[in-house]
Design a protein around this motif. Sequence first.
Motif, PDB file in Angstrom:
ATOM      1  N   ASN A  19       7.017 -10.355   2.245  1.00 58.71           N
ATOM      2  CA  ASN A  19       6.027 -11.018   1.401  1.00 58.71           C
ATOM      3  C   ASN A  19       5.182 -10.048   0.578  1.00 58.71           C
ATOM      4  O   ASN A  19       4.178 -10.455  -0.008  1.00 58.71           O
ATOM      5  CB  ASN A  19       5.124 -11.902   2.270  1.00 58.71           C
ATOM      6  CG  ASN A  19       5.871 -13.116   2.776  1.00 58.71           C
ATOM      7  OD1 ASN A  19       6.143 -14.047   2.037  1.00 58.71           O
ATOM      8  ND2 ASN A  19       6.239 -13.089   4.054  1.00 58.71           N
ATOM      9  N   LEU A  20       5.620  -8.772   0.503  1.00 62.18           N
ATOM     10  CA  LEU A  20       4.851  -7.779  -0.258  1.00 62.18           C
ATOM     11  C   LEU A  20       4.671  -8.203  -1.712  1.00 62.18           C
ATOM     12  O   LEU A  20       3.582  -8.052  -2.277  1.00 62.18           O
ATOM     13  CB  LEU A  20       5.524  -6.405  -0.217  1.00 62.18           C
ATOM     14  CG  LEU A  20       5.175  -5.484   0.947  1.00 62.18           C
ATOM     15  CD1 LEU A  20       5.885  -4.147   0.788  1.00 62.18           C
ATOM     16  CD2 LEU A  20       3.692  -5.294   1.112  1.00 62.18           C
ATOM     17  N   ALA A  21       5.716  -8.745  -2.335  1.00 62.36           N
ATOM     18  CA  ALA A  21       5.628  -9.138  -3.743  1.00 62.36           C
ATOM     19  C   ALA A  21       4.601 -10.258  -3.919  1.00 62.36           C
ATOM     20  O   ALA A  21       3.797 -10.224  -4.865  1.00 62.36           O
ATOM     21  CB  ALA A  21       6.993  -9.563  -4.268  1.00 62.36           C
ATOM     22  N   ASP A  22       4.615 -11.247  -3.023  1.00 63.67           N
ATOM     23  CA  ASP A  22       3.641 -12.342  -3.117  1.00 63.67           C
ATOM     24  C   ASP A  22       2.224 -11.825  -2.883  1.00 63.67           C
ATOM     25  O   ASP A  22       1.284 -12.243  -3.571  1.00 63.67           O
ATOM     26  CB  ASP A  22       3.961 -13.450  -2.108  1.00 63.67           C
ATOM     27  CG  ASP A  22       5.215 -14.225  -2.486  1.00 63.67           C
ATOM     28  OD1 ASP A  22       5.586 -14.231  -3.677  1.00 63.67           O
ATOM     29  OD2 ASP A  22       5.815 -14.826  -1.580  1.00 63.67           O
ATOM     30  N   LEU A  23       2.073 -10.921  -1.915  1.00 61.26           N
ATOM     31  CA  LEU A  23       0.751 -10.352  -1.649  1.00 61.26           C
ATOM     32  C   LEU A  23       0.282  -9.533  -2.855  1.00 61.26           C
ATOM     33  O   LEU A  23      -0.868  -9.659  -3.289  1.00 61.26           O
ATOM     34  CB  LEU A  23       0.771  -9.504  -0.384  1.00 61.26           C
ATOM     35  CG  LEU A  23       0.868 -10.306   0.918  1.00 61.26           C
ATOM     36  CD1 LEU A  23       1.346  -9.434   2.070  1.00 61.26           C
ATOM     37  CD2 LEU A  23      -0.472 -10.944   1.254  1.00 61.26           C
ATOM     38  N   ALA A  24       1.185  -8.730  -3.417  1.00 59.19           N
ATOM     39  CA  ALA A  24       0.844  -7.932  -4.599  1.00 59.19           C
ATOM     40  C   ALA A  24       0.495  -8.841  -5.771  1.00 59.19           C
ATOM     41  O   ALA A  24      -0.440  -8.563  -6.532  1.00 59.19           O
ATOM     42  CB  ALA A  24       1.991  -6.997  -4.957  1.00 59.19           C
ATOM     43  N   GLY A  25       1.224  -9.950  -5.902  1.00 58.11           N
ATOM     44  CA  GLY A  25       0.942 -10.921  -6.955  1.00 58.11           C
ATOM     45  C   GLY A  25      -0.439 -11.529  -6.813  1.00 58.11           C
ATOM     46  O   GLY A  25      -1.044 -11.958  -7.797  1.00 58.11           O
ATOM     47  N   SER A  26      -0.937 -11.575  -5.590  1.00 57.79           N
ATOM     48  CA  SER A  26      -2.295 -12.072  -5.328  1.00 57.79           C
ATOM     49  C   SER A  26      -3.307 -10.929  -5.351  1.00 57.79           C
ATOM     50  O   SER A  26      -4.479 -11.125  -5.039  1.00 57.79           O
ATOM     51  CB  SER A  26      -2.347 -12.780  -3.970  1.00 57.79           C
ATOM     52  OG  SER A  26      -1.546 -13.936  -3.984  1.00 57.79           O
ATOM     53  N   GLY A  27      -2.832  -9.712  -5.667  1.00 55.61           N
ATOM     54  CA  GLY A  27      -3.729  -8.570  -5.801  1.00 55.61           C
ATOM     55  C   GLY A  27      -3.972  -7.774  -4.537  1.00 55.61           C
ATOM     56  O   GLY A  27      -4.916  -6.996  -4.478  1.00 55.61           O
ATOM     57  N   TYR A  28      -3.121  -7.958  -3.514  1.00 55.51           N
ATOM     58  CA  TYR A  28      -3.332  -7.276  -2.233  1.00 55.51           C
ATOM     59  C   TYR A  28      -2.272  -6.225  -1.942  1.00 55.51           C
ATOM     60  O   TYR A  28      -1.090  -6.448  -2.167  1.00 55.51           O
ATOM     61  CB  TYR A  28      -3.342  -8.288  -1.075  1.00 55.51           C
ATOM     62  CG  TYR A  28      -4.607  -9.089  -1.021  1.00 55.51           C
ATOM     63  CD1 TYR A  28      -5.701  -8.658  -0.281  1.00 55.51           C
ATOM     64  CD2 TYR A  28      -4.728 -10.267  -1.745  1.00 55.51           C
ATOM     65  CE1 TYR A  28      -6.879  -9.384  -0.257  1.00 55.51           C
ATOM     66  CE2 TYR A  28      -5.905 -11.004  -1.724  1.00 55.51           C
ATOM     67  CZ  TYR A  28      -6.968 -10.558  -0.979  1.00 55.51           C
ATOM     68  OH  TYR A  28      -8.135 -11.273  -0.966  1.00 55.51           O
ATOM     69  N   GLU A  29      -2.725  -5.101  -1.409  1.00 50.37           N
ATOM     70  CA  GLU A  29      -1.843  -4.097  -0.833  1.00 50.37           C
ATOM     71  C   GLU A  29      -1.946  -4.243   0.682  1.00 50.37           C
ATOM     72  O   GLU A  29      -2.869  -4.879   1.188  1.00 50.37           O
ATOM     73  CB  GLU A  29      -2.266  -2.707  -1.295  1.00 50.37           C
ATOM     74  CG  GLU A  29      -2.138  -2.571  -2.816  1.00 50.37           C
ATOM     75  CD  GLU A  29      -2.485  -1.191  -3.309  1.00 50.37           C
ATOM     76  OE1 GLU A  29      -1.906  -0.220  -2.781  1.00 50.37           O
ATOM     77  OE2 GLU A  29      -3.335  -1.100  -4.195  1.00 50.37           O
ATOM     78  N   VAL A  30      -0.998  -3.649   1.425  1.00 46.60           N
ATOM     79  CA  VAL A  30      -0.946  -3.819   2.879  1.00 46.60           C
ATOM     80  C   VAL A  30      -0.974  -2.453   3.569  1.00 46.60           C
ATOM     81  O   VAL A  30      -0.310  -1.511   3.136  1.00 46.60           O
ATOM     82  CB  VAL A  30       0.345  -4.577   3.297  1.00 46.60           C
ATOM     83  CG1 VAL A  30       0.462  -4.661   4.822  1.00 46.60           C
ATOM     84  CG2 VAL A  30       0.378  -5.966   2.676  1.00 46.60           C
ATOM     85  N   ILE A  31      -1.747  -2.389   4.657  1.00 43.70           N
ATOM     86  CA  ILE A  31      -1.775  -1.217   5.541  1.00 43.70           C
ATOM     87  C   ILE A  31      -1.646  -1.730   6.969  1.00 43.70           C
ATOM     88  O   ILE A  31      -2.369  -2.641   7.372  1.00 43.70           O
ATOM     89  CB  ILE A  31      -3.116  -0.449   5.448  1.00 43.70           C
ATOM     90  CG1 ILE A  31      -3.385   0.054   4.039  1.00 43.70           C
ATOM     91  CG2 ILE A  31      -3.146   0.703   6.451  1.00 43.70           C
ATOM     92  CD1 ILE A  31      -4.797   0.628   3.869  1.00 43.70           C
ATOM     93  N   GLY A  32      -0.726  -1.151   7.749  1.00 40.99           N
ATOM     94  CA  GLY A  32      -0.596  -1.469   9.167  1.00 40.99           C
ATOM     95  C   GLY A  32      -1.107  -0.305  10.008  1.00 40.99           C
ATOM     96  O   GLY A  32      -0.845   0.852   9.675  1.00 40.99           O
ATOM     97  N   ILE A  33      -1.831  -0.603  11.084  1.00 41.67           N
ATOM     98  CA  ILE A  33      -2.387   0.438  11.952  1.00 41.67           C
ATOM     99  C   ILE A  33      -2.060   0.118  13.405  1.00 41.67           C
ATOM    100  O   ILE A  33      -2.248  -1.012  13.860  1.00 41.67           O
ATOM    101  CB  ILE A  33      -3.920   0.556  11.787  1.00 41.67           C
ATOM    102  CG1 ILE A  33      -4.271   0.877  10.334  1.00 41.67           C
ATOM    103  CG2 ILE A  33      -4.491   1.617  12.740  1.00 41.67           C
ATOM    104  CD1 ILE A  33      -5.775   0.923  10.040  1.00 41.67           C
ATOM    105  N   SER A  34      -1.559   1.134  14.129  1.00 46.30           N
ATOM    106  CA  SER A  34      -1.276   0.992  15.560  1.00 46.30           C
ATOM    107  C   SER A  34      -1.603   2.309  16.255  1.00 46.30           C
ATOM    108  O   SER A  34      -1.809   3.329  15.606  1.00 46.30           O
ATOM    109  CB  SER A  34       0.200   0.638  15.786  1.00 46.30           C
ATOM    110  OG  SER A  34       1.015   1.784  15.609  1.00 46.30           O
ATOM    111  N   PRO A  35      -1.604   2.306  17.596  1.00 46.26           N
ATOM    112  CA  PRO A  35      -1.862   3.553  18.317  1.00 46.26           C
ATOM    113  C   PRO A  35      -0.624   4.451  18.446  1.00 46.26           C
ATOM    114  O   PRO A  35      -0.656   5.454  19.150  1.00 46.26           O
ATOM    115  CB  PRO A  35      -2.355   3.080  19.690  1.00 46.26           C
ATOM    116  CG  PRO A  35      -1.823   1.709  19.851  1.00 46.26           C
ATOM    117  CD  PRO A  35      -1.643   1.141  18.476  1.00 46.26           C
TER     118      PRO A  35
END
Length: 157
Positions: free
Chosen positions: A59-75
Amino acid sequence: MTEQNRLSPGDQAPAFTLPDSEGKPVSLSDYLGRSVVVYFYPAAGTPGCTKQACDFQENLADLAGSGYEVIGISPDKPEKLAKFAEAEGLRFPLLSDVDREVLTEWGAFGEKKNYGRVVQGVIRSTFLVDPQGKIAKAMYNVRATGHVAKLLRELPA
């Protein structure tokens, strides 16, 4: 269960600089002026975390289309994140918080219920951070499956 630090809409998103899967530092401040989805997950390569990461990737394209970038964080350590990203074809930053300081500061590490028992661990959480670095939406104890679709439906227009 004890009450732990929880972020709310309008709060300043806690600053962080963490290594990505290649060991390069990534800071939340790198995203000022842009909207970003910051999500916290327990462990790279586990079934739930893989499903969630793949849902974000699909869903990166849809998120980008809504103006959002994504970052995932884990230990997880950067080396494990690199293997995870390569195995699943992930094209967004995965950051390593091995000492769990950022997880704790964002309220994404602490007491949670696991199969009816109270344990210490990563609380699967997702945050929308606005271009000014403020929390626009804070979601704790999200489900790995179906979460990204729900998030897309709830994004501000």
